[in-house]
Design a protein around this motif. Structure first.
Motif, PDB file in Angstrom:
ATOM      1  N   LYS A 183      -8.231   2.498   8.321  1.00  0.00           N
ATOM      2  CA  LYS A 183      -9.296   0.882   7.406  1.00  0.00           C
ATOM      3  C   LYS A 183      -8.244   0.202   7.290  1.00  0.00           C
ATOM      4  CE  LYS A 183      -8.683   4.754   4.990  1.00  0.00           C
ATOM      5  NZ  LYS A 183      -9.341   5.840   4.110  1.00  0.00           N
ATOM      6  N   ARG A 184      -9.349  -0.692   6.731  1.00  0.00           N
ATOM      7  CA  ARG A 184      -7.741  -1.938   5.744  1.00  0.00           C
ATOM      8  C   ARG A 184      -8.601  -2.273   5.028  1.00  0.00           C
ATOM      9  NH1 ARG A 184      -2.771  -3.004   7.690  1.00  0.00           N
ATOM     10  NH2 ARG A 184      -2.400  -2.729   9.971  1.00  0.00           N
ATOM     11  N   LEU A 185      -7.652  -2.449   3.551  1.00  0.00           N
ATOM     12  CA  LEU A 185      -8.295  -2.747   2.087  1.00  0.00           C
ATOM     13  C   LEU A 185      -7.526  -4.196   2.170  1.00  0.00           C
ATOM     14  CD1 LEU A 185      -9.632  -2.872  -0.088  1.00  0.00           C
ATOM     15  CD2 LEU A 185      -7.958  -1.583  -1.523  1.00  0.00           C
ATOM     16  N   TYR A 186      -8.305  -5.614   1.562  1.00  0.00           N
ATOM     17  CA  TYR A 186      -8.116  -6.484   1.260  1.00  0.00           C
ATOM     18  C   TYR A 186      -9.079  -6.922  -0.277  1.00  0.00           C
ATOM     19  CZ  TYR A 186      -7.373  -6.798   6.009  1.00  0.00           C
ATOM     20  OH  TYR A 186      -6.653  -6.610   8.015  1.00  0.00           O
ATOM     21  N   VAL A 187      -7.672  -7.445  -1.219  1.00  0.00           N
ATOM     22  CA  VAL A 187      -8.395  -7.493  -2.204  1.00  0.00           C
ATOM     23  C   VAL A 187      -7.981  -9.024  -2.678  1.00  0.00           C
ATOM     24  CG1 VAL A 187      -6.703  -6.325  -3.455  1.00  0.00           C
ATOM     25  CG2 VAL A 187      -8.022  -6.655  -4.838  1.00  0.00           C
ATOM     26  N   CYS A 188      -8.204  -9.544  -3.135  1.00  0.00           N
ATOM     27  CA  CYS A 188      -7.999 -10.391  -4.328  1.00  0.00           C
ATOM     28  C   CYS A 188      -8.306 -11.122  -5.442  1.00  0.00           C
ATOM     29  CB  CYS A 188      -8.644 -12.435  -3.218  1.00  0.00           C
ATOM     30  SG  CYS A 188      -7.945 -13.777  -3.831  1.00  0.00           S
ATOM     31  N   GLY A 189      -8.014 -11.716  -6.318  1.00  0.00           N
ATOM     32  CA  GLY A 189      -8.233 -11.623  -7.587  1.00  0.00           C
ATOM     33  C   GLY A 189      -7.396 -12.266  -8.280  1.00  0.00           C
ATOM     34  N   PRO A 190      -7.674 -11.901 -10.017  1.00  0.00           N
ATOM     35  CA  PRO A 190      -5.928 -11.516 -10.973  1.00  0.00           C
ATOM     36  C   PRO A 190      -5.289 -10.994 -10.595  1.00  0.00           C
ATOM     37  CG  PRO A 190      -8.388 -12.076 -11.981  1.00  0.00           C
ATOM     38  CD  PRO A 190      -8.839 -11.510 -10.528  1.00  0.00           C
ATOM     39  N   GLN A 191      -4.083 -11.146 -11.406  1.00  0.00           N
ATOM     40  CA  GLN A 191      -2.864 -10.120 -10.844  1.00  0.00           C
ATOM     41  C   GLN A 191      -3.631  -8.660 -11.994  1.00  0.00           C
ATOM     42  OE1 GLN A 191      -0.180 -10.850  -9.428  1.00  0.00           O
ATOM     43  NE2 GLN A 191       0.236  -8.792  -9.099  1.00  0.00           N
ATOM     44  N   GLY A 192      -4.041  -8.084 -12.691  1.00  0.00           N
ATOM     45  CA  GLY A 192      -4.358  -6.984 -13.180  1.00  0.00           C
ATOM     46  C   GLY A 192      -6.300  -6.692 -12.354  1.00  0.00           C
ATOM     47  N   PHE A 193      -6.744  -7.062 -11.952  1.00  0.00           N
ATOM     48  CA  PHE A 193      -8.006  -6.387 -11.189  1.00  0.00           C
ATOM     49  C   PHE A 193      -7.090  -5.898  -9.375  1.00  0.00           C
ATOM     50  CE2 PHE A 193     -10.715  -7.119  -7.540  1.00  0.00           C
ATOM     51  CZ  PHE A 193     -11.735  -6.595  -8.004  1.00  0.00           C
ATOM     52  N   ILE A 194      -6.370  -7.213  -9.337  1.00  0.00           N
ATOM     53  CA  ILE A 194      -5.699  -6.528  -7.843  1.00  0.00           C
ATOM     54  C   ILE A 194      -4.567  -5.065  -7.882  1.00  0.00           C
ATOM     55  CG2 ILE A 194      -3.475  -7.049  -6.196  1.00  0.00           C
ATOM     56  CD1 ILE A 194      -4.589  -9.375  -6.373  1.00  0.00           C
ATOM     57  N   GLU A 195      -3.936  -5.036  -9.340  1.00  0.00           N
ATOM     58  CA  GLU A 195      -3.075  -3.419  -9.756  1.00  0.00           C
ATOM     59  C   GLU A 195      -3.910  -2.829  -9.876  1.00  0.00           C
ATOM     60  OE1 GLU A 195      -0.155  -3.660  -9.206  1.00  0.00           O
ATOM     61  OE2 GLU A 195       0.137  -5.532  -8.817  1.00  0.00           O
ATOM     62  N   PHE A 196      -5.651  -3.032 -10.809  1.00  0.00           N
ATOM     63  CA  PHE A 196      -6.502  -1.676 -10.918  1.00  0.00           C
ATOM     64  C   PHE A 196      -6.630  -1.165  -9.364  1.00  0.00           C
ATOM     65  CE2 PHE A 196     -11.175  -1.103 -11.080  1.00  0.00           C
ATOM     66  CZ  PHE A 196     -11.216   0.053 -11.519  1.00  0.00           C
ATOM     67  N   ILE A 197      -7.110  -2.497  -8.773  1.00  0.00           N
ATOM     68  CA  ILE A 197      -8.161  -2.018  -7.528  1.00  0.00           C
ATOM     69  C   ILE A 197      -6.275  -0.829  -6.226  1.00  0.00           C
ATOM     70  CG2 ILE A 197      -9.135  -2.667  -4.830  1.00  0.00           C
ATOM     71  CD1 ILE A 197     -10.969  -3.031  -7.238  1.00  0.00           C
ATOM     72  N   LYS A 198      -5.438  -1.556  -6.116  1.00  0.00           N
ATOM     73  CA  LYS A 198      -4.203  -1.168  -5.316  1.00  0.00           C
ATOM     74  C   LYS A 198      -3.840   0.382  -6.117  1.00  0.00           C
ATOM     75  CE  LYS A 198       0.007  -3.252  -4.911  1.00  0.00           C
ATOM     76  NZ  LYS A 198       0.182  -4.340  -5.670  1.00  0.00           N
ATOM     77  N   ARG A 199      -3.896   0.797  -7.762  1.00  0.00           N
ATOM     78  CA  ARG A 199      -3.718   1.843  -8.154  1.00  0.00           C
ATOM     79  C   ARG A 199      -4.832   2.736  -7.229  1.00  0.00           C
ATOM     80  NH1 ARG A 199      -4.046  -0.083 -13.336  1.00  0.00           N
ATOM     81  NH2 ARG A 199      -4.848   0.442 -13.688  1.00  0.00           N
ATOM     82  N   ALA A 201      -7.153   2.901  -4.765  1.00  0.00           N
ATOM     83  CA  ALA A 201      -7.018   2.917  -3.592  1.00  0.00           C
ATOM     84  C   ALA A 201      -5.472   3.284  -3.437  1.00  0.00           C
ATOM     85  CB  ALA A 201      -6.493   1.733  -3.068  1.00  0.00           C
ATOM     86  N   GLU A 202      -4.679   3.843  -3.763  1.00  0.00           N
ATOM     87  CA  GLU A 202      -2.719   4.800  -3.602  1.00  0.00           C
ATOM     88  C   GLU A 202      -4.298   6.544  -4.127  1.00  0.00           C
ATOM     89  OE1 GLU A 202      -0.186   3.396  -4.511  1.00  0.00           O
ATOM     90  OE2 GLU A 202      -0.289   1.389  -3.994  1.00  0.00           O
ATOM     91  N   GLU A 203      -4.623   6.167  -4.724  1.00  0.00           N
ATOM     92  CA  GLU A 203      -5.348   7.754  -5.406  1.00  0.00           C
ATOM     93  C   GLU A 203      -6.596   8.453  -4.800  1.00  0.00           C
ATOM     94  OE1 GLU A 203      -4.813   6.685  -9.560  1.00  0.00           O
ATOM     95  OE2 GLU A 203      -6.138   7.248  -9.513  1.00  0.00           O
ATOM     96  N   ALA A 204      -7.110   7.323  -3.827  1.00  0.00           N
ATOM     97  CA  ALA A 204      -7.992   7.978  -3.307  1.00  0.00           C
ATOM     98  C   ALA A 204      -7.123   7.860  -1.928  1.00  0.00           C
ATOM     99  CB  ALA A 204      -9.188   6.732  -3.234  1.00  0.00           C
ATOM    100  N   GLY A 205      -5.814   7.974  -1.851  1.00  0.00           N
ATOM    101  CA  GLY A 205      -5.096   8.932  -0.642  1.00  0.00           C
ATOM    102  C   GLY A 205      -4.850   7.298   0.353  1.00  0.00           C
ATOM    103  N   TRP A 206      -4.917   5.770  -0.330  1.00  0.00           N
ATOM    104  CA  TRP A 206      -4.982   5.325   0.989  1.00  0.00           C
ATOM    105  C   TRP A 206      -3.604   4.759   1.419  1.00  0.00           C
ATOM    106  CZ3 TRP A 206      -8.595   1.030   3.461  1.00  0.00           C
ATOM    107  CH2 TRP A 206      -9.680   0.832   3.087  1.00  0.00           C
ATOM    108  N   PRO A 207      -2.839   4.825   2.317  1.00  0.00           N
ATOM    109  CA  PRO A 207      -1.815   3.945   2.405  1.00  0.00           C
ATOM    110  C   PRO A 207      -1.349   3.090   2.255  1.00  0.00           C
ATOM    111  CG  PRO A 207      -1.827   4.651   4.967  1.00  0.00           C
ATOM    112  CD  PRO A 207      -3.249   5.129   3.639  1.00  0.00           C
ATOM    113  N   LYS A 208      -0.081   2.882   1.556  1.00  0.00           N
ATOM    114  CA  LYS A 208       0.570   1.233   0.555  1.00  0.00           C
ATOM    115  C   LYS A 208       0.127  -0.136   1.763  1.00  0.00           C
ATOM    116  CE  LYS A 208       3.422   2.288  -2.880  1.00  0.00           C
ATOM    117  NZ  LYS A 208       4.421   2.276  -3.662  1.00  0.00           N
TER     118      LYS A 208
END
Ligand code: FES
Length: 315
Positions: A183-199, A201-208
């Motif tokens: 699976k792959r995750l694509y996120v676009c938006g303001p920096q703070g929003f991206i950081e929230f989604i990245k965090r 996703a990583e907590e949900a076990g997504w590889p970086k």
């Protein structure tokens, strides 16, 4: 190389967001592009801004972009909103893609605000290819959700969720708990929003390496490109360029007569990238991946600096 284009349509499609349709003045059509690509829009002789292309299935017949009016920005979006009109001519650069789709069994697309522009391009493409995905679209309010009509009337409306802050509808990170290995995750938006989604996703076990993102704002710390003074050494000639604390490396190079191609001047587009031969850059861009930052082989002189007293770069 730029192409002259005519604005054939300008329409307000959400709070503070206009949609522009551009047509090639030569009548040949523009270069085709892949989902996630953006163009340089030359708003006037001195103002160049990057905007994601929306219409990935159009084959370059027209270019469609949507632009948020940024009252506290550098003025480019205000010029588009207040001065450009249908019939006006602008120049556009060729499409470039720093946010490409990668082949996978399942994609999760997440947009924050005007970050919907590359994301809708990806959704249209994946749907056309019959590849499975879900779309999550977060905005301040329903009125701020650009392209909402288009999404609601699409064939993937049933796989789309909208979240409006003013209705207390917040993105639920459990939506990222997906038991599909490829699976792959694509996120676009303001920096703070991206950081929230990245965090999340990583907590949900997504590889970086399966989390892909594109920001419309430079990374924190890259606000001015200023900081500690350092020396740039030009590979081959040994010429030394002192970068003062209150100027960017790009400004210092230009002061010494070096011409470096640049566009966004805020670490987003990658136009100014230089190869680093020695020394360690202090990256402040939003262009490189985490892996590329760790490699320290290239840096963006428009906003990044040096962790070592000097950096040797190739021009
Ligand atoms: S000019 Fe865009 S990254 Fe430097």
């Amino acid at each position: 190389m730029t192409t002259e284009a005519t604005i054939i349509k300008k329409e307000t499609i959400a709070d503070n967001i206009v949609h522009l349709v551009l047509e090639d003045c030569r009548g040949k059509g523009f270069a085709p592009f892949e989902p996630g690509a953006h163009i340089d829009l030359h708003i006037d002789d001195k103002t160049i801004r990057q905007y994601s292309l929306i219409n990935s299935l159009d084959g370059g017949h027209t270019y469609e972009i949507a632009i948020l009016r940024e009252a506290n920005g550098r003025g480019g979006s205000i010029k588009v909103h207040d001065t450009l009109q249908p019939g006006d001519k602008v120049k556009v650069g060729p499409p470039r893609n720093a946010f490409p789709l990668q082949r996978s069994d399942f994609s999760v697309l997440i947009a924050g605000g005007i970050g919907i522009t590359p994301i809708i391009s990806m959704a249209d493409y994946l749907e056309h290819q019959g590849q499975p995905f879900t779309l999550h679209y977060c905005t301040r309010s329903a009125k701020a959700a650009a392209l909402r009509d288009r999404i609601e009337s699409s064939t993937y409306a049933d796989r789309t969720r909208f979240y409006f802050d003013d209705q207390a509808m917040r993105f639920d990170p459990t939506a990222l708990e997906i038991d599909i290995p490829d699976k792959r995750l694509y996120v676009c938006g303001p920096q703070g929003f991206i950081e929230f989604i990245k965090r999340s996703a990583e907590e949900a076990g997504w590889p970086k390496e399966r989390i892909h993102y594109e920001s419309f704002q430079k990374a924190e710390g890259g606000k001015t490109g200023h900081g500690k003074a350092f020396t740039l050494i030009i590979d081959g000639t040994g010429d030394q360029v002192e970068v003062a604390a209150d100027e960017t490396a790009l400004e210092a190079l230009e002061r010494k007569g070096y011409e470096i191609p640049c566009s966004c001047e805020q670490g987003i587009c990658g136009t100014c990238i230089l190869d680093v031969i020695a020394g360690i850059p202090d990256h402040h861009d939003a262009f490189f991946t985490d892996k590329e930052r760790l490699e320290n082989l290239r840096f963006t002189p428009c906003c990044s600096r040096a962790l070592t007293p000097s950096l040797t770069v190739k021009l």
